[in-house]
Scaffold this active site. Structure first.
Site, mmCIF file in Angstrom:
data_model
loop_
_atom_site.group_PDB
_atom_site.id
_atom_site.type_symbol
_atom_site.label_atom_id
_atom_site.label_comp_id
_atom_site.label_asym_id
_atom_site.label_seq_id
_atom_site.Cartn_x
_atom_site.Cartn_y
_atom_site.Cartn_z
ATOM 1 N N HIS A 139 17.774 86.155 19.300
ATOM 2 C CA HIS A 139 18.441 85.216 20.199
ATOM 3 C C HIS A 139 19.959 85.342 20.161
ATOM 4 O O HIS A 139 20.649 84.770 21.016
ATOM 5 C CB HIS A 139 18.056 83.789 19.823
ATOM 6 C CG HIS A 139 18.539 83.404 18.465
ATOM 7 N ND1 HIS A 139 18.013 83.939 17.307
ATOM 8 C CD2 HIS A 139 19.531 82.556 18.058
ATOM 9 C CE1 HIS A 139 18.642 83.444 16.268
ATOM 10 N NE2 HIS A 139 19.576 82.607 16.685
ATOM 11 N N ASP A 140 20.512 86.040 19.188
ATOM 12 C CA ASP A 140 21.960 86.207 19.063
ATOM 13 C C ASP A 140 22.444 87.571 19.547
ATOM 14 O O ASP A 140 23.621 87.900 19.376
ATOM 15 C CB ASP A 140 22.384 86.041 17.591
ATOM 16 C CG ASP A 140 22.448 84.594 17.157
ATOM 17 O OD1 ASP A 140 22.640 83.725 18.027
ATOM 18 O OD2 ASP A 140 22.287 84.332 15.952
ATOM 19 N N ASP A 163 19.194 80.374 8.423
ATOM 20 C CA ASP A 163 20.326 80.705 9.280
ATOM 21 C C ASP A 163 21.623 80.806 8.487
ATOM 22 O O ASP A 163 21.937 79.919 7.683
ATOM 23 C CB ASP A 163 20.453 79.623 10.357
ATOM 24 C CG ASP A 163 21.599 79.880 11.307
ATOM 25 O OD1 ASP A 163 21.489 80.791 12.125
ATOM 26 O OD2 ASP A 163 22.614 79.154 11.211
ATOM 27 N N ASP A 185 13.415 77.873 11.956
ATOM 28 C CA ASP A 185 14.789 78.039 11.484
ATOM 29 C C ASP A 185 15.144 76.940 10.498
ATOM 30 O O ASP A 185 14.811 75.766 10.706
ATOM 31 C CB ASP A 185 15.766 78.000 12.658
ATOM 32 C CG ASP A 185 16.207 79.382 13.087
ATOM 33 O OD1 ASP A 185 16.996 79.974 12.342
ATOM 34 O OD2 ASP A 185 15.762 79.857 14.148
ATOM 35 N N GLU A 220 19.078 85.141 7.080
ATOM 36 C CA GLU A 220 20.003 85.798 8.011
ATOM 37 C C GLU A 220 21.359 85.940 7.327
ATOM 38 O O GLU A 220 21.938 84.954 6.881
ATOM 39 C CB GLU A 220 20.155 84.990 9.286
ATOM 40 C CG GLU A 220 21.047 85.691 10.299
ATOM 41 C CD GLU A 220 21.860 84.748 11.174
ATOM 42 O OE1 GLU A 220 22.262 85.173 12.269
ATOM 43 O OE2 GLU A 220 22.103 83.599 10.757
#
Length: 566
Positions: free
Chosen positions: A337-338, A207, A107, A261
């Site tokens: 993960h979100d 991110d 990330d 993202e």
């Protein structure tokens, strides 16, 4: 024309042919018994990842962090979080992955830092060049500078008593936004990126990257929007310039992959980042296909969520396949993960647990684009059940629930419990279920987040002992994708557009054609598609043993997923 000849005319790349496996380090494997997953724990499982057949491992943040948002609040970009290990542990992991021809991406969180980052500490003291590294605004302590909302709930501003000004944070108050307009900020970020590239990293997941450019002056946003201010901080006026600068000055010199993202992004906006000269991104995580089960006012609407329409889902996915993956490249995913667990969201985690998990796997691994598997999906992990807000760790979930309580839209957690147990990010963060032993084999002590109660039945050990398991199906599909260029580079054609049960499509490359038929329902159905000839079809893989080689002569069982060569 042979398939080999066709491939010579296609823009082939290693990251297009790869299958990516995402790891949430805190929840993957604990090697030292403190209840928290760590980097040595990941290294212990490299053989497991190799056996599954994945090509790329994506690590969520492992940088030094006070953990206000589970590592997405970075205190030091060039150090490892103590709980996860040391830099030497990261280097060992990289060596072990590369020794097995697997690559590592991490990330890149550069929209914001931690409040404890030295840049912010110096900025709040108005120290030299760092004074203008963040968005500071004057104002009385009771009145934020504008009406923007934080994505985690509440105002996007916090008053800092030390500097006696407000600072902007689109996420948690401990995550102040960096001011990308400042060229010194950009230079420091580029220097950090190059530092990691020189250490041998194979790419980055960027991110919240569409938030790095804000409208000059930070004007008020439309108060009627779900996210007030979004039009002024998403896809801002200089974002393409900033991203192209990062690419030209750092990434262009290395053979790496990048995926950005971008929440709250249309398909048309996504395409702008993928065109030649767009921004230097290889692919984008956009979430249009994941809006199908939202309520009328977004994902945290109290009513009207959960139900979704297959035809709408097919239409969105087909547009992505034809416009993004067709002309450029797409990131294929349903979970991370979100997000809640894909099986609980898009399958049937009770009556057809195994069948629907295998259907989803078939879908992810037969589309055009790079597929992303999130840890635990390969064994069919499901949503947990959180009985109170005290059991929730996720600052987004707690922030939203607290906002709903403060606004009087709910009187207690119980009124939002069903929505939380459908939507919370913590569902994907419960510890990996390795075995039926104590603490699911994840740790020797109490885990940092509660385990899912079904860990005694759903775990890696039992999956590896079962030749018909979800894990085995994922492995076979990965092997099939690696063996069939048509599943990577072939064209995509949707069939049966309006069928409410079947999602069927063809993949075609030269004279190779593969047909995928998914009965995405809990009812039997037939495949009636006169436009294609299936008389010579061969089954390549199916999640049911009793399937026919000719799909037109077969009644598809609930959640049946079969791949044919035509």
């Amino acid at each position: 024309m042979s398939q080999h000849t066709v491939l010579e005319q296609v823009d082939t790349e290693w990251w297009k042919e790869a299958v990516v496996y995402q790891i949430y380090p805190r929840s993957f494997n604990d090697s030292d018994g403190d209840g928290i997953g760590d980097i040595p724990g990941i290294t212990e499982k490299v053989g497991y990842l190799d056996k599954l057949g994945v090509d790329v491992v994506w690590l969520c943040p492992i940088y030094d962090s006070p953990n206000a948002d589970n590592g997405y609040d970075i205190r030091n970009y060039r150090a490892i979080m103590d709980e996860f290990g040391a830099m030497a542990d990261w280097e060992t992991l990289l060596t072990e992955l590369h020794a097995r021809d697997m690559r590592l991406i991490m990330d890149l969180v550069i929209n914001h830092t931690s409040k404890e980052h030295v840049w912010f500490q110096q900025s709040r003291q108005r120290d030299g060049k760092y004074e203008d590294y963040y968005y500071w605004r004057d104002g009385t302590p009771d009145t934020p500078p504008n009406n923007w909302n934080s994505i985690f709930g509440g105002p996007a501003w916090t008053y800092d008593e030390e500097r006696e000004q407000w600072y902007l944070h689109l996420f948690d108050e401990n995550q102040p936004d960096l001011k990308w307009r400042n060229s010194d900020v950009r230079e420091d970020i580029k220097e950090m990126i190059t530092w990691w590239l020189e250490k041998g990293i194979d790419g980055f997941r960027m991110d919240a990257i569409n938030f790095i450019s804000k409208t000059k002056g930070l004007p008020d946003g439309d108060p009627d929007r779900t996210l007030v201010g979004l039009e002024h901080y998403s896809h801002g006026p200089h974002i393409h310039t900033y991203l192209q600068e990062v690419y030209d000055d750092t990434l262009a010199d290395y053979d790496v992959m990048t995926v950005g993202e971008m929440g709250e992004t249309s398909i048309d906006q996504t395409a702008e980042y993928l065109v030649e000269g767009g921004s230097g991104l290889d692919m984008v995580f956009q979430f249009n296909h994941l809006t199908v089960d939202e309520g009328p006012d977004g994902q945290w609407t109290l009513d009207g969520w959960d139900e979704w329409d297959l035809s709408e889902f097919k239409a969105i996915m087909t547009r992505c396949q034809n416009e993004l993956a067709g002309e450029w490249w797409d990131a294929v995913f349903l979970g991370n993960h979100d997000l809640p667990r894909i099986l609980s969201r898009f399958g049937d985690d009770e009556s057809y647990h195994r069948e629907s998990a295998k259907l989803i796997a078939t879908f992810l691994l037969t589309l055009r684009g790079t597929p992303y598997i999130y840890q635990g999906d390969e064994i069919g992990m499901t949503n947990a059940e959180f009985e109170s807000l005290d059991e929730i760790d996720d600052p987004m979930t707690t922030g939203i629930v607290e906002m709903l309580l403060a606004e009087g839209r709910i009187e207690s957690y119980d009124e939002a419990a069903d929505l939380v147990n459908y939507r919370s990010r913590d569902h994907s963060r419960t510890p990996m279920q390795w075995s039926s032993e104590a603490n699911a084999g994840f740790t020797d002590s109490e885990p940092w987040l509660k385990l899912n109660r079904n860990c005694t039945d759903i775990n890696v050990a039992s999956a590896l002992d079962d030749t018909n398991s979800i894990w085995q199906h994922y492995k076979e599909l990965i092997d099939l994708r690696h063996a069939e260029d048509v599943l990577v580079y072939g064209e995509y054609d949707l069939l049966l557009t309006d069928n409410e049960q079947i999602y069927a499509y063809r993949r075609t490359l030269s004279d190779e054609t593969i047909l995928i038929v998914l009965n995405w329902s809990d009812r039997h159905t037939t495949f009636d598609c006169p436009s294609i000839n299936t008389s010579s079809a061969d089954v390549l893989i199916s999640n049911y043993e009793s399937t026919s080689s000719d799909p037109k002569r077969h009644k598809f069982q609930p959640y049946e997923a079969t791949v044919y060569r035509l």
